[in-house]
Motif scaffolding. Structure first.
Motif, PDB file in Angstrom:
ATOM      1  N   MET A 125       0.845  -1.194   0.000  1.00 55.92           N
ATOM      2  CA  MET A 125       0.000   0.000   0.000  1.00 55.92           C
ATOM      3  C   MET A 125       0.884   1.249   0.000  1.00 55.92           C
ATOM      4  N   GLU A 126       0.640   2.143  -0.934  1.00 52.68           N
ATOM      5  CA  GLU A 126       1.410   3.370  -1.017  1.00 52.68           C
ATOM      6  C   GLU A 126       0.770   4.460  -0.166  1.00 52.68           C
ATOM      7  N   LEU A 127       1.624   5.284   0.424  1.00 46.70           N
ATOM      8  CA  LEU A 127       1.134   6.408   1.223  1.00 46.70           C
ATOM      9  C   LEU A 127       0.887   7.639   0.366  1.00 46.70           C
ATOM     10  N   TYR A 128       1.885   7.998  -0.442  1.00 48.19           N
ATOM     11  CA  TYR A 128       1.833   9.263  -1.173  1.00 48.19           C
ATOM     12  C   TYR A 128       1.422   8.998  -2.616  1.00 48.19           C
ATOM     13  N   THR A 129       0.161   9.307  -2.926  1.00 40.41           N
ATOM     14  CA  THR A 129      -0.407   9.000  -4.232  1.00 40.41           C
ATOM     15  C   THR A 129      -1.046  10.243  -4.840  1.00 40.41           C
ATOM     16  N   PRO A 130      -1.197  10.273  -6.171  1.00 39.75           N
ATOM     17  CA  PRO A 130      -1.842  11.421  -6.825  1.00 39.75           C
ATOM     18  C   PRO A 130      -3.267  11.666  -6.341  1.00 39.75           C
ATOM     19  N   GLU A 131      -3.912  10.635  -5.785  1.00 45.49           N
ATOM     20  CA  GLU A 131      -5.287  10.818  -5.324  1.00 45.49           C
ATOM     21  C   GLU A 131      -5.367  11.869  -4.225  1.00 45.49           C
ATOM     22  N   ARG A 132      -4.293  12.014  -3.444  1.00 42.73           N
ATOM     23  CA  ARG A 132      -4.324  13.054  -2.405  1.00 42.73           C
ATOM     24  C   ARG A 132      -4.471  14.439  -3.015  1.00 42.73           C
ATOM     25  N   LEU A 133      -3.736  14.689  -4.093  1.00 41.63           N
ATOM     26  CA  LEU A 133      -3.847  15.985  -4.768  1.00 41.63           C
ATOM     27  C   LEU A 133      -5.231  16.157  -5.382  1.00 41.63           C
ATOM     28  N   ALA A 134      -5.745  15.097  -5.988  1.00 43.58           N
ATOM     29  CA  ALA A 134      -7.072  15.173  -6.594  1.00 43.58           C
ATOM     30  C   ALA A 134      -8.133  15.458  -5.538  1.00 43.58           C
ATOM     31  N   ALA A 135      -8.024  14.796  -4.387  1.00 45.36           N
ATOM     32  CA  ALA A 135      -8.994  15.028  -3.309  1.00 45.36           C
ATOM     33  C   ALA A 135      -8.888  16.452  -2.784  1.00 45.36           C
ATOM     34  N   ALA A 136      -7.659  16.976  -2.700  1.00 48.64           N
ATOM     35  CA  ALA A 136      -7.476  18.349  -2.225  1.00 48.64           C
ATOM     36  C   ALA A 136      -8.068  19.351  -3.215  1.00 48.64           C
ATOM     37  N   ARG A 137      -7.914  19.076  -4.506  1.00 49.65           N
ATOM     38  CA  ARG A 137      -8.525  19.970  -5.511  1.00 49.65           C
ATOM     39  C   ARG A 137     -10.046  19.986  -5.342  1.00 49.65           C
ATOM     40  N   ARG A 138     -10.627  18.798  -5.205  1.00 54.41           N
ATOM     41  CA  ARG A 138     -12.088  18.734  -5.060  1.00 54.41           C
ATOM     42  C   ARG A 138     -12.538  19.472  -3.800  1.00 54.41           C
ATOM     43  N   ALA A 139     -11.826  19.248  -2.700  1.00 56.36           N
ATOM     44  CA  ALA A 139     -12.202  19.887  -1.439  1.00 56.36           C
ATOM     45  C   ALA A 139     -12.056  21.401  -1.526  1.00 56.36           C
ATOM     46  N   ALA A 140     -11.009  21.864  -2.202  1.00 57.27           N
ATOM     47  CA  ALA A 140     -10.811  23.311  -2.365  1.00 57.27           C
ATOM     48  C   ALA A 140     -11.952  23.921  -3.166  1.00 57.27           C
ATOM     49  N   ALA A 141     -12.307  23.265  -4.256  1.00 53.82           N
ATOM     50  CA  ALA A 141     -13.398  23.785  -5.090  1.00 53.82           C
ATOM     51  C   ALA A 141     -14.705  23.820  -4.310  1.00 53.82           C
ATOM     52  N   GLU A 142     -14.984  22.760  -3.544  1.00 50.84           N
ATOM     53  CA  GLU A 142     -16.215  22.716  -2.759  1.00 50.84           C
ATOM     54  C   GLU A 142     -16.251  23.811  -1.707  1.00 50.84           C
ATOM     55  N   ALA A 143     -15.065  24.220  -1.224  1.00 54.71           N
ATOM     56  CA  ALA A 143     -14.987  25.274  -0.211  1.00 54.71           C
ATOM     57  C   ALA A 143     -14.930  26.664  -0.821  1.00 54.71           C
ATOM     58  N   GLY A 144     -14.977  26.746  -2.150  1.00 56.22           N
ATOM     59  CA  GLY A 144     -14.950  28.043  -2.811  1.00 56.22           C
ATOM     60  C   GLY A 144     -13.568  28.639  -2.940  1.00 56.22           C
ATOM     61  N   LEU A 145     -12.536  27.810  -2.877  1.00 50.31           N
ATOM     62  CA  LEU A 145     -11.166  28.284  -3.013  1.00 50.31           C
ATOM     63  C   LEU A 145     -10.667  28.027  -4.429  1.00 50.31           C
ATOM     64  N   GLY A 146     -10.023  29.040  -5.007  1.00 49.75           N
ATOM     65  CA  GLY A 146      -9.477  28.874  -6.344  1.00 49.75           C
ATOM     66  C   GLY A 146      -8.147  28.162  -6.354  1.00 49.75           C
ATOM     67  N   ALA A 147      -7.450  28.197  -5.222  1.00 47.78           N
ATOM     68  CA  ALA A 147      -6.142  27.537  -5.153  1.00 47.78           C
ATOM     69  C   ALA A 147      -5.745  27.370  -3.701  1.00 47.78           C
ATOM     70  N   LEU A 148      -4.890  26.374  -3.459  1.00 52.75           N
ATOM     71  CA  LEU A 148      -4.253  26.187  -2.165  1.00 52.75           C
ATOM     72  C   LEU A 148      -2.780  26.553  -2.304  1.00 52.75           C
ATOM     73  N   LEU A 149      -2.258  27.288  -1.328  1.00 43.87           N
ATOM     74  CA  LEU A 149      -0.857  27.698  -1.305  1.00 43.87           C
ATOM     75  C   LEU A 149      -0.259  27.171  -0.004  1.00 43.87           C
ATOM     76  N   ILE A 150       0.544  26.116  -0.100  1.00 44.52           N
ATOM     77  CA  ILE A 150       0.983  25.364   1.077  1.00 44.52           C
ATOM     78  C   ILE A 150       2.501  25.405   1.192  1.00 44.52           C
ATOM     79  N   GLY A 151       2.990  25.858   2.337  1.00 50.45           N
ATOM     80  CA  GLY A 151       4.418  25.899   2.601  1.00 50.45           C
ATOM     81  C   GLY A 151       4.869  24.683   3.385  1.00 50.45           C
TER      82      GLY A 151
END
Length: 367
Positions: A1-27
């Motif tokens: 089982m892999e920990l770091y997968t592209p699905e995490r980014l896809a889920a974050a995009r969906r969650a951002a859009a649902e929250a009305g955010l155009g982008a996430l900026l993460i340091g």
């Protein structure tokens, strides 16, 4: 089982859009590692993941950090790398990537203030909100791969507690013992040591005592709270209470109360039960025995890529537990000026109850 997968980014995009955010900026943060697998240093030089809700993920890194970013899982997850030289302004890269397309952006909760203000100047028309409100929901429920990682971390820290008789004895200082424990944490497979609390006698009444040059004496209870971070980024955290020889009679009495309270809280964990109900399961028993004011903190905290994260087991948190949520269960009783005790296990909520990831005994250990 892999920990770091592209699905995490896809889920974050969906969650951002649902929250009305155009982008996430993460340091640099656990959020960045969660999304990209990159364990970045927090520096004055800008490192920033730009993740539009509808576009390509780009990781901006200082040029001297590019080799580390390239060696991380990020490129394999589809993250584009863009570097910047010392002496140049990296914020124009953010402007080029975002422009005026994002009217509201989510900023990483751990971004430095100077970077937050620079981003405000770079994107003056964009409303800033916290990205944590979006990412918290993703990180709250662990996947089977994450639970397996936490299970490995639990076994590793259990192995350190099982060696305590090698190090904990009269005549040694708390600092001496902590140094040996730190070595043991690394030897057990951790990449880093996050904390070593060795609190003997009256120091045990301070939940976050740390260590000191105090010499441990015979007959003293000792609270040992230790944890580290595994190479995959997931954390361990476990507390056991020891006694150097026979404990004081009053200590043995209230330790029995604590042990029963901790077991009751673990037994209370199941889907649908609220976080505050688990806290109450421990707290009510401690209060009924007359030690309510001696329980100084919440019953537990979530754990994953951070040692402390959601969910928090505390009065007022009515979040229902769900399968995959992982957290500590760690009630304590503290008698100022005398001694204290705490028992801590990491627990995962399962489909029908709880799994303890720390499997060593919770009884008082007499050395």
């Amino acid at each position: 089982m892999e920990l770091y997968t592209p699905e995490r980014l896809a889920a974050a995009r969906r969650a951002a859009a649902e929250a009305g955010l155009g982008a996430l900026l993460i340091g640099p943060s656990a959020d960045l590692r969660y999304l990209t697998g990159y364990d970045a240093h927090a520096l004055e030089r800008l490192t920033l993941l730009v993740l539009p809700a509808d576009g390509e993920a780009t990781l901006i890194v200082p040029r001297l950090e590019r080799p580390a970013a390239e060696a991380s899982p990020a490129p394999g997850m589809g993250v584009r790398l863009v570097d910047h030289e010392d002496g140049t302004d990296p914020y124009h890269i953010v402007q080029d990537l975002i422009g005026d397309r994002a009217k509201t952006v989510g900023l990483g909760d751990r971004l430095w203030a100077e970077q937050v203000l620079a981003l405000r100047d770079t994107l003056p028309d964009a409303t800033q909100r916290l990205a944590g409100a979006v990412l918290r929901g993703l990180r709250l429920r662990k996947t089977p791969a994450e639970i397996a990682a936490l299970r490995r971390a639990g076994r590793a820290i259990d192995a350190v507690h099982e060696r305590m008789a090698e190090w904990l004895r009269p005549g040694r200082t708390e600092a001496d013992v902590a140094a040996d424990i730190a070595t043991g944490i690394r030897e057990a497979g951790h990449a880093t040591v996050e904390f070593t609390i060795v609190a003997a006698g009256p120091n045990g009444a301070s939940p976050h005592h740390g260590v000191s040059d105090r010499v441990i004496a015979a007959g003293e209870p000792v609270v040992v709270d230790i944890g580290g971070k595994m190479p995959d980024g997931y954390c361990s955290d476990s507390t056991r209470t020891y006694c150097i020889g026979e404990p004081p009679a009053d200590f043995a009495d209230y330790f029995a109360v604590l042990r029963d309270a901790q077991r009751a809280a673990v037994a209370a964990v199941r889907p649908g039960v609220t976080a505050q109900a688990v806290d109450a399961a421990a707290r009510d028993r401690i209060a009924a025995a007359g030690f309510g004011p001696r329980f100084l903190h919440r019953t537990g905290h979530g754990i994953g890529l951070d040692v402390h994260e959601d969910p928090y087991l505390v009065s007022g948190n009515d979040t229902p537990l769900e399968p995959g949520m992982a957290f500590s269960v760690e009630p304590g009783i503290y008698l100022a000026g005398r001694h204290g005790a705490r028992i801590e296990d990491i627990v995962v909520c399962t489909g029908d109850g709880a799994e303890r990831l720390n499997t060593i005994d919770t009884e008082l250990v007499i050395l």
